[in-house]
Design a protein around this motif. Structure first.
Motif, PDB file in Angstrom:
ATOM      1  N   ARG A 178       0.837  -1.201   0.000  1.00  0.00           N
ATOM      2  CA  ARG A 178       0.000   0.000   0.000  1.00  0.00           C
ATOM      3  C   ARG A 178       0.869   1.247   0.000  1.00  0.00           C
ATOM      4  O   ARG A 178       0.560   2.245  -0.660  1.00  0.00           O
ATOM      5  CB  ARG A 178      -0.907   0.014   1.227  1.00  0.00           C
ATOM      6  N   HIS A 179       1.981   1.215   0.740  1.00  0.00           N
ATOM      7  CA  HIS A 179       2.875   2.358   0.805  1.00  0.00           C
ATOM      8  C   HIS A 179       3.521   2.615  -0.557  1.00  0.00           C
ATOM      9  O   HIS A 179       3.628   3.764  -1.004  1.00  0.00           O
ATOM     10  CB  HIS A 179       3.950   2.097   1.860  1.00  0.00           C
ATOM     11  N   ALA A 181       2.293   1.944  -3.402  1.00  0.00           N
ATOM     12  CA  ALA A 181       1.262   2.433  -4.322  1.00  0.00           C
ATOM     13  C   ALA A 181       0.801   3.847  -3.976  1.00  0.00           C
ATOM     14  O   ALA A 181      -0.111   4.374  -4.623  1.00  0.00           O
ATOM     15  CB  ALA A 181       0.067   1.478  -4.310  1.00  0.00           C
ATOM     16  N   GLY A 182       1.412   4.443  -2.984  1.00  0.00           N
ATOM     17  CA  GLY A 182       1.023   5.794  -2.607  1.00  0.00           C
ATOM     18  C   GLY A 182      -0.240   5.854  -1.781  1.00  0.00           C
ATOM     19  O   GLY A 182      -0.831   6.935  -1.621  1.00  0.00           O
ATOM     20  N   LEU A 183      -0.659   4.715  -1.242  1.00  0.00           N
ATOM     21  CA  LEU A 183      -1.873   4.675  -0.438  1.00  0.00           C
ATOM     22  C   LEU A 183      -1.527   4.800   1.048  1.00  0.00           C
ATOM     23  O   LEU A 183      -0.385   4.950   1.426  1.00  0.00           O
ATOM     24  CB  LEU A 183      -2.625   3.374  -0.713  1.00  0.00           C
ATOM     25  N   TRP A 184      -2.587   4.739   1.851  1.00  0.00           N
ATOM     26  CA  TRP A 184      -2.457   4.834   3.309  1.00  0.00           C
ATOM     27  C   TRP A 184      -1.739   6.122   3.719  1.00  0.00           C
ATOM     28  O   TRP A 184      -0.833   6.118   4.541  1.00  0.00           O
ATOM     29  CB  TRP A 184      -1.736   3.612   3.872  1.00  0.00           C
ATOM     30  N   GLN A 185      -2.186   7.215   3.141  1.00  0.00           N
ATOM     31  CA  GLN A 185      -1.667   8.519   3.541  1.00  0.00           C
ATOM     32  C   GLN A 185      -2.384   9.056   4.770  1.00  0.00           C
ATOM     33  O   GLN A 185      -1.901   9.971   5.420  1.00  0.00           O
ATOM     34  CB  GLN A 185      -1.802   9.519   2.378  1.00  0.00           C
ATOM     35  N   SER A 186      -3.565   8.499   5.052  1.00  0.00           N
ATOM     36  CA  SER A 186      -4.325   8.920   6.230  1.00  0.00           C
ATOM     37  C   SER A 186      -5.036   7.715   6.819  1.00  0.00           C
ATOM     38  O   SER A 186      -5.322   6.738   6.108  1.00  0.00           O
ATOM     39  CB  SER A 186      -5.348   9.998   5.862  1.00  0.00           C
ATOM     40  N   GLU A 189      -8.083   5.762   5.138  1.00  0.00           N
ATOM     41  CA  GLU A 189      -7.921   4.802   4.054  1.00  0.00           C
ATOM     42  C   GLU A 189      -7.955   3.357   4.535  1.00  0.00           C
ATOM     43  O   GLU A 189      -8.172   2.443   3.729  1.00  0.00           O
ATOM     44  CB  GLU A 189      -6.615   5.081   3.304  1.00  0.00           C
ATOM     45  N   GLU A 192     -10.862   0.908   3.724  1.00  0.00           N
ATOM     46  CA  GLU A 192     -10.962   0.184   2.451  1.00  0.00           C
ATOM     47  C   GLU A 192     -10.429  -1.240   2.573  1.00  0.00           C
ATOM     48  O   GLU A 192     -10.555  -2.037   1.637  1.00  0.00           O
ATOM     49  CB  GLU A 192     -10.182   0.930   1.364  1.00  0.00           C
ATOM     50  N   GLU A 193      -9.819  -1.572   3.716  1.00  0.00           N
ATOM     51  CA  GLU A 193      -9.240  -2.890   3.927  1.00  0.00           C
ATOM     52  C   GLU A 193     -10.218  -3.777   4.705  1.00  0.00           C
ATOM     53  O   GLU A 193     -11.155  -3.284   5.349  1.00  0.00           O
ATOM     54  CB  GLU A 193      -7.936  -2.761   4.739  1.00  0.00           C
TER      55      GLU A 193
END
Length: 310
Positions: A178-179, A181-186, A189, A192-193
């Motif tokens: 996830r990191h 892919a630029g996800l889990w910035q907050s 998010e 969604e898991e």
């Protein structure tokens, strides 16, 4: 002189049954059978020639005579019990009988006990079965580590130990993917898991998210587990993300078996507390254990293994 007072066992059976409103609960508190309680009270009533308790299907209640008698004997019984405890404690200053929430005991406490025994080789520590509704009405334990909140046990000696700090955890591969892919910035998010949870505390996810800056969080929960140990195994198997007390996942985080995608200073109200009767405060073994336990808990507040540390 002919004694007119009944036996101590009959008095304790009566006072405990009156306080708890149940022969069954009185038997559990005094570590005897329900029949023994019933027979003791029957002998007491026969001795005085009048009923002291009303029996019904729901709860025992005192008759007027029973109320008057209980008011007269409750104080002296408590004084005798306290004096007896003090006398016995003089011979038990290096023995400690403890009960503890099984999850905390197996995951956090027991692995740390070798350090306690190294520091206090003269203290014998014994465990007895944990009771969720512990009231110290029986002979044991001397102290108990219970789950709850501040103010839940008025009149006791109570010390907060650990367990308020909550942290989300997941498999390292999931976090890295996830990191990357630029996800889990907050924290939002994470909703969604697949959200894994403990069935006795389903609100933990909502409470953690709201404390992490997601005020209207209504997280969709995925799979529930009734034991923390199984929930941790589900995280290790990459079944989803769970939010758990930091102390219960401390060792797995340190070992890199799981990771904390957001290591925020989030504390909830519930935790684990060391509880005992106030008259035990000068018990030497308990004092030594309390000091060691609080120091051990204080070392576990360091930041968890997080993405930033990878």
């Amino acid at each position: 002189m002919r004694l007119r007072s009944p036996s101590m066992s009959e008095l304790h059976a009566f006072a405990t049954a009156a306080r708890l409103g149940s022969f069954t609960r009185a038997a559990e508190a005094l570590c005897v059978t329900q029949g023994a309680i019933s027979r003791a009270i029957a002998r007491l009533e026969s001795h005085f020639g009048q009923p002291l308790l009303h029996r019904n299907a729901h709860r025992l209640t005192l008759t007027d005579a029973g109320r008057s008698f209980l008011d007269a004997v409750a104080g002296p019984l408590a004084a005798i019990e306290s004096a007896s405890t003090a006398m016995l404690d003089q011979d038990r200053q290096h023995q400690l009988t403890l009960s503890a929430v099984p999850t905390l005991a197996s995951v956090w406490l027991v692995p740390r006990l070798p350090d306690f025994h190294r520091r206090h080789p003269d203290i014998q520590l014994n465990f007895v079965p944990y009771r969720r509704d512990e009231d110290f009405s029986g002979a044991t334990p001397d102290a108990a580590i219970l789950a709850g909140e501040d103010g839940q046990w008025p009149g006791w000696q109570v010390d907060y130990v650990i367990g308020r700090e909550m942290v989300p955890v997941c498999h390292p591969d999931r976090a890295r993917a996830r990191h990357a892919a630029g996800l889990w910035q907050s924290p939002a998010e994470l909703m969604e898991e697949p959200l894994l949870y403990h069935t006795t505390a389903p609100a933990n996810w909502q409470n953690w998210l709201r404390a992490s800056g997601v005020p209207d969080a209504a997280p969709p929960l995925a799979k529930g587990f009734d034991q923390v140990s199984i929930l941790i195994q589900a995280v290790k198997a990459d079944m989803g993300v769970a939010v758990l007390q930091r102390c219960l996942v401390h060792d797995a985080l340190e070992a890199g078996q799981i990771i904390a995608p957001f290591d925020l200073p989030v504390s909830l109200r519930r935790g684990y507390f060391l509880c005992s009767r106030r008259e035990k405060r000068n018990h030497a073994a308990l004092s030594a254990f309390r000091e060691w336990l609080l120091a051990a808990a204080a070392t576990d507040i360091s930041p968890a293994n997080s993405i930033a540390k990878q």
